[in-house]
Design a protein around this motif. Sequence first.
Motif, PDB file in Angstrom:
ATOM      1  N   PRO A  67       0.859  -1.183   0.000  1.00  0.00           N
ATOM      2  CA  PRO A  67       0.000   0.000   0.000  1.00  0.00           C
ATOM      3  C   PRO A  67       0.896   1.234   0.000  1.00  0.00           C
ATOM      4  CG  PRO A  67      -0.066  -1.110   2.131  1.00  0.00           C
ATOM      5  CD  PRO A  67       0.774  -1.938   1.223  1.00  0.00           C
ATOM      6  N   SER A  68       0.520   2.254  -0.741  1.00  0.00           N
ATOM      7  CA  SER A  68       1.454   3.362  -0.955  1.00  0.00           C
ATOM      8  C   SER A  68       1.243   4.576  -0.062  1.00  0.00           C
ATOM      9  CB  SER A  68       1.396   3.808  -2.420  1.00  0.00           C
ATOM     10  OG  SER A  68       0.121   4.327  -2.709  1.00  0.00           O
ATOM     11  N   GLU A  69       0.250   4.560   0.785  1.00  0.00           N
ATOM     12  CA  GLU A  69      -0.041   5.774   1.541  1.00  0.00           C
ATOM     13  C   GLU A  69       0.311   5.659   3.017  1.00  0.00           C
ATOM     14  OE1 GLU A  69      -4.042   6.824   0.497  1.00  0.00           O
ATOM     15  OE2 GLU A  69      -3.503   6.986  -1.603  1.00  0.00           O
ATOM     16  N   GLY A  70       1.576   5.549   3.323  1.00  0.00           N
ATOM     17  CA  GLY A  70       2.036   5.586   4.705  1.00  0.00           C
ATOM     18  C   GLY A  70       1.582   4.429   5.569  1.00  0.00           C
ATOM     19  N   ALA A  71       1.532   3.225   5.032  1.00  0.00           N
ATOM     20  CA  ALA A  71       1.061   2.078   5.798  1.00  0.00           C
ATOM     21  C   ALA A  71       2.111   1.568   6.784  1.00  0.00           C
ATOM     22  CB  ALA A  71       0.630   0.955   4.860  1.00  0.00           C
ATOM     23  N   LYS A  72       3.317   2.081   6.709  1.00  0.00           N
ATOM     24  CA  LYS A  72       4.385   1.726   7.648  1.00  0.00           C
ATOM     25  C   LYS A  72       4.630   0.220   7.703  1.00  0.00           C
ATOM     26  CE  LYS A  72       3.394   5.813  10.208  1.00  0.00           C
ATOM     27  NZ  LYS A  72       2.356   6.369  11.006  1.00  0.00           N
ATOM     28  N   GLY A  73       4.627  -0.404   6.567  1.00  0.00           N
ATOM     29  CA  GLY A  73       4.917  -1.833   6.492  1.00  0.00           C
ATOM     30  C   GLY A  73       3.711  -2.736   6.672  1.00  0.00           C
ATOM     31  N   GLU A  74       2.566  -2.183   7.004  1.00  0.00           N
ATOM     32  CA  GLU A  74       1.367  -3.001   7.187  1.00  0.00           C
ATOM     33  C   GLU A  74       0.698  -3.265   5.841  1.00  0.00           C
ATOM     34  OE1 GLU A  74      -1.237  -1.290  10.073  1.00  0.00           O
ATOM     35  OE2 GLU A  74       0.396  -0.982  11.504  1.00  0.00           O
ATOM     36  N   GLY A  75       0.171  -4.464   5.682  1.00  0.00           N
ATOM     37  CA  GLY A  75      -0.572  -4.801   4.477  1.00  0.00           C
ATOM     38  C   GLY A  75       0.281  -5.276   3.314  1.00  0.00           C
ATOM     39  N   GLU A 125     -15.409   2.833   0.071  1.00  0.00           N
ATOM     40  CA  GLU A 125     -14.366   2.782   1.094  1.00  0.00           C
ATOM     41  C   GLU A 125     -13.124   3.514   0.597  1.00  0.00           C
ATOM     42  OE1 GLU A 125     -11.927  -0.668   3.525  1.00  0.00           O
ATOM     43  OE2 GLU A 125     -13.809  -1.188   2.560  1.00  0.00           O
ATOM     44  N   THR A 126     -12.445   4.197   1.493  1.00  0.00           N
ATOM     45  CA  THR A 126     -11.182   4.847   1.133  1.00  0.00           C
ATOM     46  C   THR A 126     -10.112   3.766   1.084  1.00  0.00           C
ATOM     47  OG1 THR A 126     -11.842   6.897   2.216  1.00  0.00           O
ATOM     48  CG2 THR A 126      -9.493   6.592   1.795  1.00  0.00           C
ATOM     49  N   VAL A 127      -9.503   3.605  -0.069  1.00  0.00           N
ATOM     50  CA  VAL A 127      -8.518   2.542  -0.279  1.00  0.00           C
ATOM     51  C   VAL A 127      -7.235   3.159  -0.813  1.00  0.00           C
ATOM     52  CG1 VAL A 127      -8.058   0.367  -1.484  1.00  0.00           C
ATOM     53  CG2 VAL A 127     -10.380   0.932  -0.810  1.00  0.00           C
ATOM     54  N   SER A 128      -6.129   2.697  -0.292  1.00  0.00           N
ATOM     55  CA  SER A 128      -4.816   3.168  -0.724  1.00  0.00           C
ATOM     56  C   SER A 128      -4.504   2.730  -2.146  1.00  0.00           C
ATOM     57  CB  SER A 128      -3.750   2.586   0.219  1.00  0.00           C
ATOM     58  OG  SER A 128      -2.460   2.915  -0.212  1.00  0.00           O
ATOM     59  N   SER A 129      -3.672   3.498  -2.808  1.00  0.00           N
ATOM     60  CA  SER A 129      -3.084   3.030  -4.061  1.00  0.00           C
ATOM     61  C   SER A 129      -2.087   1.932  -3.697  1.00  0.00           C
ATOM     62  CB  SER A 129      -2.366   4.174  -4.766  1.00  0.00           C
ATOM     63  OG  SER A 129      -3.283   5.162  -5.135  1.00  0.00           O
TER      64      SER A 129
END
Length: 128
Positions: free
Chosen positions: A80-88, A113-117
């Motif tokens: 995930p590209s929006e600051g997931a900090k390694g999660e997902g 739903e708001t979904v990350s790129s």
Amino acid sequence: VSTLQQAKEAANGGWPREMPKLLTAGAAVRTEKWELAPTAFVFHPSKGEANPRAALRDAYATRAVAADGKADANRWILKPSEGAKGEGICILDEIAAIEEHLDKQEARAAEGETVSSWVVQRYIHNPL
């Protein structure tokens, strides 16, 4: 030198003198000397058909041929590209599984739903 292409031309296809030694030897060197980062694609769940699926399929197929049946040679990392900090983050080796993951993200976006790129990138095990 401002672009990779300009650097390649300035070095006449060789390595620039300033290139760190760890980046010019071993597993860090892939088939093309100037391939400094693995193949990558960005998918925006809300863009549907505008996403680079055909290019991903082509890159996957090209890598599958180059992997020549090696079990772990065609792995892809999905981030995930929006600051997931390694999660997902997940690592997949089947194009069907990669596309299923992307389809789920598109379905979530379609439901409001708001979904990350997502960045989908060829995985390099132990790059240095």
